[in-house]
Design a protein around this motif. Sequence first.
Motif, PDB file in Angstrom:
ATOM      1  N   ALA A 185      -9.256  -3.048   3.184  1.00  0.00           N
ATOM      2  CA  ALA A 185      -9.977  -1.845   2.756  1.00  0.00           C
ATOM      3  C   ALA A 185      -9.007  -0.715   2.421  1.00  0.00           C
ATOM      4  CB  ALA A 185     -10.948  -1.401   3.845  1.00  0.00           C
ATOM      5  N   PHE A 186      -7.912  -0.645   3.153  1.00  0.00           N
ATOM      6  CA  PHE A 186      -6.937   0.416   2.883  1.00  0.00           C
ATOM      7  C   PHE A 186      -6.251   0.195   1.541  1.00  0.00           C
ATOM      8  CE2 PHE A 186      -7.207   0.737   7.543  1.00  0.00           C
ATOM      9  CZ  PHE A 186      -7.496   2.083   7.639  1.00  0.00           C
ATOM     10  N   GLY A 187      -5.983  -1.055   1.233  1.00  0.00           N
ATOM     11  CA  GLY A 187      -5.374  -1.363  -0.056  1.00  0.00           C
ATOM     12  C   GLY A 187      -6.291  -0.917  -1.186  1.00  0.00           C
ATOM     13  N   GLN A 188      -7.581  -1.181  -1.009  1.00  0.00           N
ATOM     14  CA  GLN A 188      -8.542  -0.796  -2.029  1.00  0.00           C
ATOM     15  C   GLN A 188      -8.600   0.720  -2.157  1.00  0.00           C
ATOM     16  OE1 GLN A 188     -10.003  -3.085  -3.980  1.00  0.00           O
ATOM     17  NE2 GLN A 188     -10.567  -1.281  -5.179  1.00  0.00           N
ATOM     18  N   LEU A 189      -8.553   1.381  -1.016  1.00  0.00           N
ATOM     19  CA  LEU A 189      -8.588   2.837  -1.032  1.00  0.00           C
ATOM     20  C   LEU A 189      -7.384   3.392  -1.792  1.00  0.00           C
ATOM     21  CD1 LEU A 189      -9.765   5.512  -0.059  1.00  0.00           C
ATOM     22  CD2 LEU A 189      -8.405   5.244   2.007  1.00  0.00           C
ATOM     23  N   ALA A 190      -6.217   2.813  -1.520  1.00  0.00           N
ATOM     24  CA  ALA A 190      -5.013   3.281  -2.200  1.00  0.00           C
ATOM     25  C   ALA A 190      -5.145   3.073  -3.703  1.00  0.00           C
ATOM     26  CB  ALA A 190      -3.789   2.539  -1.665  1.00  0.00           C
ATOM     27  N   VAL A 242       0.837  -1.196   0.000  1.00  0.00           N
ATOM     28  CA  VAL A 242       0.000   0.000   0.000  1.00  0.00           C
ATOM     29  C   VAL A 242       0.873   1.248   0.000  1.00  0.00           C
ATOM     30  CG1 VAL A 242      -1.687   1.319   1.299  1.00  0.00           C
ATOM     31  CG2 VAL A 242      -1.934  -1.147   1.100  1.00  0.00           C
ATOM     32  N   SER A 243       1.942   1.209   0.797  1.00  0.00           N
ATOM     33  CA  SER A 243       2.762   2.409   0.881  1.00  0.00           C
ATOM     34  C   SER A 243       3.470   2.690  -0.433  1.00  0.00           C
ATOM     35  CB  SER A 243       3.772   2.285   2.016  1.00  0.00           C
ATOM     36  OG  SER A 243       4.641   1.225   1.753  1.00  0.00           O
ATOM     37  N   SER A 244       3.800   1.649  -1.193  1.00  0.00           N
ATOM     38  CA  SER A 244       4.508   1.949  -2.441  1.00  0.00           C
ATOM     39  C   SER A 244       3.559   2.550  -3.478  1.00  0.00           C
ATOM     40  CB  SER A 244       5.243   0.729  -2.983  1.00  0.00           C
ATOM     41  OG  SER A 244       4.370  -0.340  -3.177  1.00  0.00           O
ATOM     42  N   ILE A 245       2.267   2.199  -3.414  1.00  0.00           N
ATOM     43  CA  ILE A 245       1.324   2.872  -4.322  1.00  0.00           C
ATOM     44  C   ILE A 245       1.196   4.330  -3.913  1.00  0.00           C
ATOM     45  CG2 ILE A 245      -1.011   2.976  -5.188  1.00  0.00           C
ATOM     46  CD1 ILE A 245      -1.371   0.152  -4.622  1.00  0.00           C
ATOM     47  N   GLN A 249       8.934  -2.844  -5.939  1.00  0.00           N
ATOM     48  CA  GLN A 249       7.791  -2.238  -5.277  1.00  0.00           C
ATOM     49  C   GLN A 249       6.870  -3.299  -4.697  1.00  0.00           C
ATOM     50  OE1 GLN A 249       7.698   1.142  -5.148  1.00  0.00           O
ATOM     51  NE2 GLN A 249       9.588   1.157  -6.338  1.00  0.00           N
ATOM     52  N   GLY A 250       6.244  -2.936  -3.594  1.00  0.00           N
ATOM     53  CA  GLY A 250       5.301  -3.857  -2.965  1.00  0.00           C
ATOM     54  C   GLY A 250       6.016  -5.116  -2.525  1.00  0.00           C
TER      55      GLY A 250
END
Lengths: 649, 508
Positions: free
Chosen positions: B345-350, B180-183, B454-455
């Motif tokens: 859900a956070f991954g989806q948000l990103a 998530v952080s790399s996106i 990444q990721g």
Amino acid sequence: MGQRNADPNVNVKSNNPKPPLHLPSQPQQPTHRLLRGYAFDPSLANQLETALVCEIIYKVPWEDLTPGPIGEYVEVVDYDPPSACFYAPVDLDHPAVLAQNGLAPSEGNPQFHQQMVYAVAMTTVDRFERALGRKTLWADRYEREGNPSNLNEFVQRLRIYPHALRMANAYYSRNKASLLFGYFPSTEDRTSSEYPGGIVFTCLSHDVVAHETTHALLDGFHEHFMEATNPDVLAFHEAFADIVALFQHFTFPQVLSHQIAKTRGDLGSENLLSQLATQFGHARGTHGALRDAIGKYDPAQKKWVKHTPDPTELDTALEVHSRGAILVAAVFDAFLSIYQCRTRDLLRLASGGTGVLQQGELHPDLVQRLAREAAKAAGHVLNICIRALDYCPPVDLTFGEYLRALITADMDLMPEDELGYRVAFIEAFRRRGIYPLDVRTLSEDSLRWARPGEDPTLEPDQMEAVLKGFIENIRLRAHVDKLRYKKSRREIRDETRNIRAELHDEILNEVEKAEILQRLTGLALTDIEMPEGIRVNRQGLPTFAVSALREARREREDGRALNQVFITILQKQTVEHQDQTHTIRSGSTLVLDLNEARVTYVIRKGLRDKHRLLRTIAFKEDQTSTASLSATYFGESREPFATLHHLGA
Amino acid sequence: MKYSKDKRKGKGTSDSNSSAAAKGLDPIVALGSPKKFRVRVRMYRQGLGDCFLITFHRERKEPFQMLIDCGVLARDAKFMTQIVQHIRDTIRDGKASGKARLDVVVATHEHKDHLSGFNQARDVFSDDFDFGAVWLGWTENLTRPEIKKIKETRKKAIAKLQAALASPVAAAGPEQLDGVSSILGFSQDDDDTGSGKIAEALEYLKLRGKDAGDLRYLEPGTGPFDLVDGVRVYVLGPPRDPILLKGSEVTEQMKKEGVIYHLSRMGDAGLDALNAALSSAPGTDGDRYYPFSEEHRITPQVPDPLNPATLKNNPYFAGIQQFVSATYDSSGQDWRRIDHDWLSAFGQLALDLDSDTNNTSLVLAFEFEKTREVLLFVGDAQVGNWQSWAKLEFKVPGREKPLPAHDLLSRTVFYKVGHHCSHNGTLGVGGLELMIRDDLVAFIPLDQATAKKQGKKGWDMPAAPLFKALKAQAAKRVVISDVAEVIAPEALKAGILATGTYVDYFLR
């Protein structure tokens, strides 16, 4: 744990011997447990028009329960990770609960939520078992990269987490053998019919719970239906889950009468019964149910409009949910025709022979009779849909093949089709452009799965004798007899595994017959004409697996017993295509009649079907249009249904 | 000018006038370059990011220079400064001093891999470059209230996402938060590489555009207008249709309030509810996002009423302890725990954030009037953006019927592959399949080594099926900017020249 049914013999404190049990005065075991719940979801309670019918009583088959509830098939574990807390497990055997048909429906009481998911999940399981006439099993523990010793671990109970996620999502996790339900604040759009920002619980929606439970049931039935090898496979998973949820609506008597009265008996117009997940849809600001089998809310016209069937729709609808919706619509169309056919006489009687009803409300008696016919027709349609699963190919299912399975299953049980059910199905499917690719005509007879053909290498009349000999040699009757008297689901599952292993060896040993079987199934079972890419064992014989064995004893409409066994053989093949290696699964299901000791049908997805292999490869290579951004950044998802359900739910 | 005073940016540019070529970069003109050409498209090989210098020939005038994006992921300011100096030297064409004139500077969308250079090499841009015009998508025009709202919501969402990533739950490193952080890296401010705030790069460009007296916010369907004699520009995206822009439902209320951007599938409240789970204690504001009132929640421990700072065992938990031990905490059943599943859900948000920003990409097509050849630059446009072109038409002078945008695709000879050749960056039907010219050339700005890092599993770039389809369509004239890539002889024949610093495509 509250072991309320503890054996009185183990009572250590008392020294007196236990008084003998006077059997005649013991109460009978109840057949059902009555549990109150929402008919669809809590949103109906907020509208005057539907408030009276928003609650129904679920009749769940009686079973011993411990708090949770934990029963034979499911265990409800109410842990809420985003809130980092547990909610106390409900004790459905508590006298205060038993005495009033369960807890009263309430959005603010987590124990009621547990009761609701239990009631709906078990209703769905029961529906399945009644249609199939045997106990259902969940998929064995599944691990993608796990250590092999854990593989095939028996999963007795599906676990249900009613409050697992804080998002508008709910899904079946095969990795965890669990259902995860989310809750989320409703849209802030004040024009929606929901309380803006109010919490919406997916576990309180009958449709969502039934949908997810069906995913789990289907996965336990056909383990390879989650492998997308053509655009229909995953779409079928979604469509089937919707079909079960949809037709269960017709078992809610009050709602059914209410809606029949409201639509004046025309179920083809907008009504609650044909809609799925109403609250969920509204809460996300879409002004309508999440899915609707016969129409949808059109934002441009700001009203509900009916779908018109379009035979070319399948060509463009490649997204899983929109494609699945076509199958759901086709089945619902078939149901509508059947319902109309069954009620035409009633309408004539009620209208002085014209068949045109007078203006105004319907007579309550007519409403009741129409409701009864609708419930009956819906029950039949759902039964047909579930039974067809036995007749589906084990891998790479297409909608057209599902139609063949439907027709074959129904022809076996109902040789006479007096009310034209099968014609209704064929017509409804044809109008949506769903048909198999390889039949000569769309008649019942050509749609029925093929019987084993004659083998040109054998003397005339030999084929049947050879197959009969084969069935006798593999001692199929003895095997199935053993299975019949197993009581617990674990025993059934273990015995099935043993029989599968024995069958596998027996097929290997009967090389001569295996050759016939090889031609019959289109698989590679001997070293003769073995295609490339098949793994072989030490003897140089191809490896294969007897992956399923199911027995079905059902009563035909003429009162005779149908005594069938379904044996599925699977095989993997690696194929090189344009520098890429693909692993492709092939498999065939043999339908055997135990009474006559013969092979009734062969449902084939053979290795030698070059056309299918190429199509599968092309499909796997061309996922450009369907792959998500998630696949780019995160790789393949570990929870396929989580991603699938995120947008369409 | 204001911008040139900002000396904070671009550390490592002690000597802004030094020649880039002298620092190990390749000469400004590749060996074997044609003397005369109609256009040269230069793709820099700076890493994972876009940086294109397009040079149009003009009769009896200096060539017309256009820069489309200048950004990179995971490279430092010193390196990017050299790249920008190389651009400057290229435009100066051998002269040692004097301003280098960029007739047009285009910023496709607000992501680091497209804009970081404007921060990292700010001094060089300010001191050594003249800007003729700055072009941005209409979605960057903050004077319009609805766009301001979009940006603010997005900023809030990013902040919340960052807060989530900084929370104790994230510190445990659950797999649901992998990657998530790399996106987020596309939008995140960071000082390690001198990329600074990406929004600031845009502000800088707007300022330069205003100073030049030509700052344009382009809308789809605009054009064609003349760039130089014989070359016309068409604007295809970002789409006006909010549904295509976002790819999600838009409610009446949102239309009324002019909110065309809400956090798609989730909503503000949904995000608040998620964040409340990470931070708030019972009784605080986040409490209203809990599904049940406090008395229903049973936690193993509760604050000690005598000493609120410490926790004590919850006596009510003892009542369900047996149940919990037999189910959730049962040791043989730990594979069924769901402690972190909700974090997905956070991954989806990103992903939503990333995709929504990508869809605001400014998409430009350059058409040579006589030969009808088209150069297509799509930024990082995602499916929704591509789909909007199907209905887009242009009124072309001297043409009776309006010109459909898809007609431009069918005449494309040069395609800047969108979103570093990910699955969603190029539409098959209604996209690549329309590009039927048999001399089609495709440039992919991508550094595979960076993408792989990444990721957790690496990014799927180039996406194999798309890459294959590209190669089928453009034969071996598909070029990846990656310095490790060998360029096929066929590509060289088609007018492509490569050095270690850049790849040139010539249209003679």
